[in-house]
Design a protein around this motif. Structure first.
Motif, PDB file in Angstrom:
ATOM      1  N   SER A  16      19.835  21.080  -4.845  1.00 30.26           N
ATOM      2  CA  SER A  16      19.397  22.647  -4.081  1.00 30.26           C
ATOM      3  C   SER A  16      20.884  23.418  -3.879  1.00 30.26           C
ATOM      4  O   SER A  16      20.979  24.373  -4.028  1.00 30.26           O
ATOM      5  CB  SER A  16      19.054  22.371  -2.778  1.00 30.26           C
ATOM      6  N   ALA A  17      21.924  22.583  -3.265  1.00 35.42           N
ATOM      7  CA  ALA A  17      23.352  23.040  -3.135  1.00 35.42           C
ATOM      8  C   ALA A  17      23.930  23.757  -4.468  1.00 35.42           C
ATOM      9  O   ALA A  17      24.288  24.832  -4.544  1.00 35.42           O
ATOM     10  CB  ALA A  17      24.182  22.317  -2.638  1.00 35.42           C
ATOM     11  N   ALA A  18      23.785  22.827  -5.515  1.00 37.03           N
ATOM     12  CA  ALA A  18      24.205  23.465  -6.889  1.00 37.03           C
ATOM     13  C   ALA A  18      23.646  24.398  -7.512  1.00 37.03           C
ATOM     14  O   ALA A  18      24.129  25.527  -8.105  1.00 37.03           O
ATOM     15  CB  ALA A  18      24.414  22.098  -7.979  1.00 37.03           C
ATOM     16  N   THR A  19      22.195  24.467  -7.317  1.00 37.51           N
ATOM     17  CA  THR A  19      21.439  25.596  -8.022  1.00 37.51           C
ATOM     18  C   THR A  19      21.683  26.858  -7.058  1.00 37.51           C
ATOM     19  O   THR A  19      21.468  27.883  -7.851  1.00 37.51           O
ATOM     20  CB  THR A  19      19.899  25.219  -8.109  1.00 37.51           C
ATOM     21  N   PHE A  20      21.673  26.565  -5.848  1.00 36.89           N
ATOM     22  CA  PHE A  20      21.966  27.784  -5.020  1.00 36.89           C
ATOM     23  C   PHE A  20      23.248  28.522  -5.588  1.00 36.89           C
ATOM     24  O   PHE A  20      23.233  29.843  -5.493  1.00 36.89           O
ATOM     25  CB  PHE A  20      21.934  27.410  -3.689  1.00 36.89           C
ATOM     26  N   ALA A  21      24.288  27.670  -5.540  1.00 36.02           N
ATOM     27  CA  ALA A  21      25.717  28.209  -5.813  1.00 36.02           C
ATOM     28  C   ALA A  21      25.425  28.973  -7.596  1.00 36.02           C
ATOM     29  O   ALA A  21      25.998  29.993  -7.588  1.00 36.02           O
ATOM     30  CB  ALA A  21      26.605  27.308  -5.759  1.00 36.02           C
ATOM     31  N   ALA A  22      24.720  28.333  -8.046  1.00 30.98           N
ATOM     32  CA  ALA A  22      24.469  28.727  -9.636  1.00 30.98           C
ATOM     33  C   ALA A  22      23.949  29.968  -9.537  1.00 30.98           C
ATOM     34  O   ALA A  22      24.346  31.049 -10.438  1.00 30.98           O
ATOM     35  CB  ALA A  22      23.810  27.761 -10.503  1.00 30.98           C
ATOM     36  N   GLY A  23      22.976  30.061  -8.681  1.00 34.32           N
ATOM     37  CA  GLY A  23      22.069  31.512  -8.634  1.00 34.32           C
ATOM     38  C   GLY A  23      22.813  32.639  -7.992  1.00 34.32           C
ATOM     39  O   GLY A  23      22.927  33.746  -8.486  1.00 34.32           O
ATOM     40  N   ALA A  24      23.539  32.326  -6.805  1.00 34.98           N
ATOM     41  CA  ALA A  24      24.328  33.184  -6.094  1.00 34.98           C
ATOM     42  C   ALA A  24      25.606  33.906  -6.748  1.00 34.98           C
ATOM     43  O   ALA A  24      25.936  34.856  -6.630  1.00 34.98           O
ATOM     44  CB  ALA A  24      24.776  32.717  -4.718  1.00 34.98           C
ATOM     45  N   ILE A  25      26.118  33.135  -7.698  1.00 30.91           N
ATOM     46  CA  ILE A  25      27.482  33.706  -8.485  1.00 30.91           C
ATOM     47  C   ILE A  25      27.049  34.963  -9.196  1.00 30.91           C
ATOM     48  O   ILE A  25      28.139  35.599  -9.337  1.00 30.91           O
ATOM     49  CB  ILE A  25      27.990  32.294  -9.374  1.00 30.91           C
ATOM     50  N   PHE A  26      25.981  35.010  -9.635  1.00 28.14           N
ATOM     51  CA  PHE A  26      25.605  36.018 -10.652  1.00 28.14           C
ATOM     52  C   PHE A  26      25.481  37.537  -9.900  1.00 28.14           C
ATOM     53  O   PHE A  26      26.287  38.516 -10.362  1.00 28.14           O
ATOM     54  CB  PHE A  26      24.380  35.785 -11.519  1.00 28.14           C
ATOM     55  N   PRO A  27      24.866  37.644  -8.540  1.00 22.69           N
ATOM     56  CA  PRO A  27      25.049  38.870  -8.101  1.00 22.69           C
ATOM     57  C   PRO A  27      26.422  39.050  -7.565  1.00 22.69           C
ATOM     58  O   PRO A  27      27.161  40.410  -7.469  1.00 22.69           O
ATOM     59  CB  PRO A  27      24.157  38.828  -6.903  1.00 22.69           C
ATOM     60  N   VAL A  28      27.125  38.188  -7.280  1.00 26.29           N
ATOM     61  CA  VAL A  28      28.857  38.045  -6.723  1.00 26.29           C
ATOM     62  C   VAL A  28      29.640  38.733  -7.849  1.00 26.29           C
ATOM     63  O   VAL A  28      30.390  39.659  -7.611  1.00 26.29           O
ATOM     64  CB  VAL A  28      29.138  37.048  -6.441  1.00 26.29           C
TER      65      VAL A  28
END
Length: 242
Positions: free
Chosen positions: A163-175
């Motif tokens: 969950s932590a890894a995939t959250f970060a992977a998803g969040a990086i794109f809008p950032v």
């Protein structure tokens, strides 16, 4: 139907040994949830802050903070919730182990009756119950009485890390979309990038889970649009008030 059938054909090995989708449930659920939450929550936050009139630096700082805070929150939440599930499973297994030691015949009857309810004749059900209990009584009762199996058993650390890894992977794109876009187009870039990522996530989730890709894509993009719209409305309302 044809699209789902094609996906199923890809997972057939040597012509007859299929890799079943249920074997992926443990990590796939956590991965899809983490990535979806990373995209939606971060994009919504950036959109809400952007329409409030905040500076570019404030928007970027908020996005980076959301990425790290969200990843840690997802890890902690998954670990706590899945650990609670694991504790419940272990408690049930302990009760079952005690019952097998104290009243094995009653437990045998329970297992036999389960097989009868599934369609076996009483004599055959009794034979099956006897053989399975001779092989591994606790495993047989865990699987057929409690519904606990190797596929569905709780794995807190795996769920937390996924969950932590995939959250970060998803969040990086809008950032990243906010970082590389000029100030005037930041909102548009964040929204479009996030919707594209959500659609891709829906497709990949359907492909890995054997589901219908169009329904999956529509589902994740709908909730993404709704979340960003509500947050943008709140940002405009409270930004103007402040």
């Amino acid at each position: 139907m044809e699209q789902t059938s094609v996906m199923q054909d890809r997972d057939v090995i040597d012509g007859h040994h299929a890799v079943h989708y249920v074997n992926r449930v443990g990590w796939l659920r956590a991965a899809v949830l983490g990535a979806n939450d990373g995209i939606v929550s971060t994009a919504s936050l950036l959109t809400g802050i952007a329409v409030s009139g905040a500076s570019r630096d404030a928007i970027l700082l908020s996005g980076i903070a959301a990425l790290f805070a969200g990843a840690m929150s997802m890890a902690a939440g998954e670990y706590v919730s899945v650990s609670a599930q694991s504790d419940t499973e272990n408690a049930d297994l302990a009760k079952e182990k005690k019952a097998l030691a104290q009243q094995p015949h009653v437990e045998w009857e329970e297992l036999r009756d389960i097989y009868i309810a599934r369609g076996l004749k009483p004599d055959l059900a009794g034979q099956v119950a006897t053989q399975l209990m001779d092989a591994d009584a606790l495993a047989a009762h865990a699987r057929d009485e409690l519904g606990i199996s190797e596929v569905s058993t709780a794995r807190p650390i795996q769920a937390a890390l996924t969950s932590a890894a995939t959250f970060a992977a998803g969040a990086i794109f809008p950032v990243l979309a906010a970082v590389i876009s000029p100030g005037s187009t930041a909102i548009t870039s964040v929204v479009l990038t996030s919707l594209l990522c959500l659609a891709l996530l829906g497709f990949i989730g359907a492909w890995l889970g054997g589901g219908h890709w169009a329904r999956s894509v529509a589902r994740v993009t709908f909730w993404g649009v709704l979340a960003m719209a509500v947050t943008a409305g709140a940002g405009r309302l409270f930004g103007a008030a402040i």
